[in-house]
Design an enzyme around this catalytic site. Sequence first.
Site, short mmCIF file in Angstrom:
data_model
loop_
_atom_site.label_atom_id
_atom_site.label_comp_id
_atom_site.label_asym_id
_atom_site.label_seq_id
_atom_site.Cartn_x
_atom_site.Cartn_y
_atom_site.Cartn_z
N GLN A 172 -38.05 49.52 -11.82
CA GLN A 172 -39.06 48.89 -10.97
C GLN A 172 -39.95 47.92 -11.75
O GLN A 172 -40.41 48.21 -12.85
CB GLN A 172 -39.92 49.98 -10.31
CG GLN A 172 -39.07 50.91 -9.45
CD GLN A 172 -39.86 51.92 -8.65
OE1 GLN A 172 -39.33 53.00 -8.40
NE2 GLN A 172 -41.07 51.62 -8.27
N ARG A 179 -47.63 57.31 6.17
CA ARG A 179 -46.20 57.08 6.42
C ARG A 179 -45.48 58.29 7.00
O ARG A 179 -44.59 58.14 7.83
CB ARG A 179 -45.49 56.69 5.12
CG ARG A 179 -45.74 55.28 4.69
CD ARG A 179 -45.01 55.00 3.38
NE ARG A 179 -45.46 53.74 2.81
CZ ARG A 179 -45.48 53.49 1.51
NH1 ARG A 179 -45.06 54.41 0.64
NH2 ARG A 179 -45.89 52.33 1.08
N HIS A 186 -37.22 45.06 -7.65
CA HIS A 186 -36.81 46.42 -8.01
C HIS A 186 -35.28 46.53 -7.92
O HIS A 186 -34.67 46.18 -6.90
CB HIS A 186 -37.43 47.44 -7.05
CG HIS A 186 -38.91 47.64 -7.22
ND1 HIS A 186 -39.67 47.01 -8.19
CD2 HIS A 186 -39.78 48.44 -6.55
CE1 HIS A 186 -40.93 47.40 -8.10
NE2 HIS A 186 -41.03 48.26 -7.11
N SER A 230 -66.06 42.71 -4.07
CA SER A 230 -65.66 41.37 -3.65
C SER A 230 -66.42 40.87 -2.42
O SER A 230 -66.53 39.66 -2.21
CB SER A 230 -64.16 41.35 -3.32
OG SER A 230 -63.42 41.81 -4.42
N CYS A 262 -41.77 50.41 -1.64
CA CYS A 262 -40.96 49.22 -1.95
C CYS A 262 -39.54 49.56 -2.42
O CYS A 262 -38.59 48.82 -2.13
CB CYS A 262 -41.68 48.36 -2.99
SG CYS A 262 -42.48 49.30 -4.28
N ASN A 309 -40.02 43.36 -4.52
CA ASN A 309 -40.92 44.47 -4.18
C ASN A 309 -42.19 44.07 -3.46
O ASN A 309 -42.70 44.82 -2.64
CB ASN A 309 -41.27 45.28 -5.43
CG ASN A 309 -41.85 44.45 -6.54
OD1 ASN A 309 -41.20 43.51 -7.01
ND2 ASN A 309 -43.05 44.75 -6.98
N THR A 310 -42.72 42.87 -3.72
CA THR A 310 -43.97 42.54 -2.99
C THR A 310 -43.70 41.70 -1.74
O THR A 310 -44.58 41.51 -0.92
CB THR A 310 -45.02 41.81 -3.88
OG1 THR A 310 -44.46 40.58 -4.36
CG2 THR A 310 -45.45 42.67 -5.04
N SER A 330 -62.91 45.26 -1.57
CA SER A 330 -63.90 46.30 -1.89
C SER A 330 -65.30 45.70 -1.89
O SER A 330 -65.48 44.49 -1.77
CB SER A 330 -63.61 46.87 -3.28
OG SER A 330 -64.01 45.93 -4.26
N1 LIG Z 1 -47.32 46.05 -5.38
C1 LIG Z 1 -46.25 46.46 -4.71
O1 LIG Z 1 -45.08 46.12 -5.03
C2 LIG Z 1 -46.39 47.34 -3.54
C3 LIG Z 1 -47.61 47.91 -3.17
N2 LIG Z 1 -47.68 48.71 -2.09
C4 LIG Z 1 -48.93 49.38 -1.67
O2 LIG Z 1 -49.83 48.40 -1.16
C5 LIG Z 1 -51.16 48.80 -1.47
C6 LIG Z 1 -51.85 47.71 -2.27
O3 LIG Z 1 -51.17 47.53 -3.50
P1 LIG Z 1 -51.48 46.34 -4.52
O4 LIG Z 1 -51.81 45.11 -3.78
O5 LIG Z 1 -50.37 46.36 -5.47
O6 LIG Z 1 -52.84 46.90 -5.21
P2 LIG Z 1 -53.96 46.09 -6.01
O7 LIG Z 1 -54.59 47.10 -6.91
O8 LIG Z 1 -53.40 44.86 -6.61
O9 LIG Z 1 -55.04 45.68 -4.87
C7 LIG Z 1 -55.86 46.61 -4.23
C8 LIG Z 1 -56.68 45.94 -3.14
O10 LIG Z 1 -57.51 46.91 -2.48
C9 LIG Z 1 -58.86 46.47 -2.52
N3 LIG Z 1 -59.79 47.60 -2.52
C10 LIG Z 1 -60.03 48.48 -3.52
N4 LIG Z 1 -60.99 49.37 -3.11
C11 LIG Z 1 -61.31 49.03 -1.83
C12 LIG Z 1 -62.21 49.54 -0.88
N5 LIG Z 1 -62.98 50.62 -1.12
N6 LIG Z 1 -62.30 48.95 0.33
C13 LIG Z 1 -61.55 47.86 0.62
N7 LIG Z 1 -60.68 47.31 -0.26
C14 LIG Z 1 -60.55 47.90 -1.45
C15 LIG Z 1 -58.97 45.65 -3.77
O11 LIG Z 1 -60.12 44.82 -3.67
P3 LIG Z 1 -60.99 44.35 -4.95
O12 LIG Z 1 -60.30 43.15 -5.54
O13 LIG Z 1 -62.29 43.99 -4.34
O14 LIG Z 1 -61.06 45.51 -5.89
C16 LIG Z 1 -57.65 44.88 -3.68
O15 LIG Z 1 -57.78 43.87 -2.71
C17 LIG Z 1 -51.07 50.14 -2.21
O16 LIG Z 1 -51.13 51.22 -1.30
C18 LIG Z 1 -49.69 50.06 -2.82
O17 LIG Z 1 -49.23 51.35 -3.12
C19 LIG Z 1 -46.57 48.91 -1.32
C20 LIG Z 1 -45.37 48.37 -1.64
C21 LIG Z 1 -45.20 47.57 -2.79
N1 LIG Z 2 -45.30 52.59 -6.51
C1 LIG Z 2 -44.52 51.37 -6.27
C2 LIG Z 2 -45.25 50.43 -5.42
C3 LIG Z 2 -46.03 51.09 -4.38
O1 LIG Z 2 -47.15 50.74 -4.23
O2 LIG Z 2 -45.51 52.08 -3.70
P1 LIG Z 2 -46.22 52.81 -2.46
O3 LIG Z 2 -46.42 51.77 -1.39
O4 LIG Z 2 -45.29 53.85 -2.01
O5 LIG Z 2 -47.53 53.39 -2.91
C4 LIG Z 2 -44.19 50.72 -7.60
O6 LIG Z 2 -44.87 51.05 -8.51
O7 LIG Z 2 -43.34 49.90 -7.74
#
Ligand SMILES: NC(=O)C1=CN([C@@H]2O[C@H](COP(=O)(O)OP(=O)(O)OC[C@H]3O[C@@H](n4cnc5c(N)ncnc54)[C@H](OP(=O)(O)O)[C@@H]3O)[C@@H](O)[C@H]2O)C=CC1
Ligand SMILES: N[C@@H](CC(=O)OP(=O)(O)O)C(=O)O
EC number: 1.2.1.11
Length: 369
Positions: A179, A113, A245, A40, A152, A329-330, A37
């Site tokens: 989860q 998706r 999970h 950062s 996930c 999950n990750t 974002s």
């Molecule tokens: N965690 C999990 O197990 C899973 C997650 N997902 C999906 O993956 C995606 C990311 O999840 P997760 O990593 O857990 O989320 P986090 O909240 O940990 O990370 C979010 C990321 O997005 C960045 N970000 C926020 N706003 C913006 C912006 N306006 N422009 C660019 N970057 C931005 C953040 O940057 P900054 O640090 O600068 O704020 C950070 O790098 C989500 O869609 C989630 O649903 C899918 C499967 C599993």
């Molecule tokens: N919502 C899932 C993780 C996730 O980010 O899912 P999605 O990629 O469908 O937004 C969890 O909380 O474990």
Amino acid sequence: MERRKVGILGATGMVGQRFIQLLSNHPWFEIAWLAASDRSAGKAYGEACKWKLDTPLPKHIAAMTVQPNVPEGCTGELPKIIFAALDADIARELEPKFAAAGCAVISNSSAFRMAADVPLVVPEVNADHLALINAQSWRKQRGGYIVTNPNCSAIGLVLALKPLEERFGIEGLFVSTMQAVSGAGYPGVPSLDILGNVVPFIKNEEEKMQEEVGKLLGKVDGSSIKMLDAKVSAHCNRVAVEDGHTECVSVKLRKKATREEILAAWREFAPLSGQHLPTAPDQPVEYDDAVDRPQPRLDRMRGRGMTATVGRLRECSLLDWKFVVLSHNTIRGAAGAALLNAEVLARTGQLNKLGVPVNTEAKLQAVMA
Ligand SMILES: NC(=O)C1=CN([C@@H]2O[C@H](COP(=O)(O)OP(=O)(O)OC[C@H]3O[C@@H](n4cnc5c(N)ncnc54)[C@H](OP(=O)(O)O)[C@@H]3O)[C@@H](O)[C@H]2O)C=CC1
Ligand SMILES: N[C@@H](CC(=O)OP(=O)(O)O)C(=O)O
């Protein structure tokens, strides 16, 4: 072989960090660009990110500058392969911009998706769905496209279901998840909500699981997907587990199957064998016959976090059979899933013509026999 340059959007988050960990010594890909974002952008990655993984943040990555989140903001050349780990709302806005700039956007988010022309793929389950990219307008204009991996919880579930669907057909299923907290990103669920507790609600999770399973186990029908004709009912719960999970599943099959036949279907499931993809596990689905497995702490790292562990297969008095499935999950559920999608795209030549208009004739040879 020279490694292909890749970028990570959302590089500082939980999934972004996993991308960095999994890509750090990847034989085919090299991290050349990181973005997050505006909070950062401009900072050194090591300063912008709260590194949460149990392997050290590589020094050369810590020193990289976090770039603005737009294709044109890149100092130097923008890599044409972008792994995206953004929240869905942000992904909806940003991912098309990168696809329109000629990039292969390999996304984790739920934003696209279920779009008709966007493949939702787990390579062992439905690699043939990748042919949908040829219907995307970005592909025709500048070679770019979006490919997604599932939620996930849906990933572990479909890995266990695919061998059953292939051999016996699935009429319906009931699944209840437990989860991990890392699924909610960082900082995620407040400690006072989750310690010593279970939260029986994860926003939109049940809906996503139900619809994504239908698409993943569906069939390519021209330029769209015919959904699996099965009823799916999901209950999703957050538990005080760090990673992994766990899902309790009951399934109704179209054709009767014995316990031995089901175990054989899982054991013999090896759709990617012979492809030599660096992230693919030897055994995508592994059955553990101990009475108390799988467990997240003990089993989530099987197959370097890419294997779904199944256990406790027994008859179900409501449907036909019930079992437990666990996946990381990750890794399998997010960054590893996207990486495996990218490896299949590389193997099938779909990462070669990025940034140039593409003849839309389907060139993809399905990697599954
Ligand atoms: N965690 C999990 O197990 C899973 C997650 N997902 C999906 O993956 C995606 C990311 O999840 P997760 O990593 O857990 O989320 P986090 O909240 O940990 O990370 C979010 C990321 O997005 C960045 N970000 C926020 N706003 C913006 C912006 N306006 N422009 C660019 N970057 C931005 C953040 O940057 P900054 O640090 O600068 O704020 C950070 O790098 C989500 O869609 C989630 O649903 C899918 C499967 C599993
Ligand atoms: N919502 C899932 C993780 C996730 O980010 O899912 P999605 O990629 O469908 O937004 C969890 O909380 O474990």
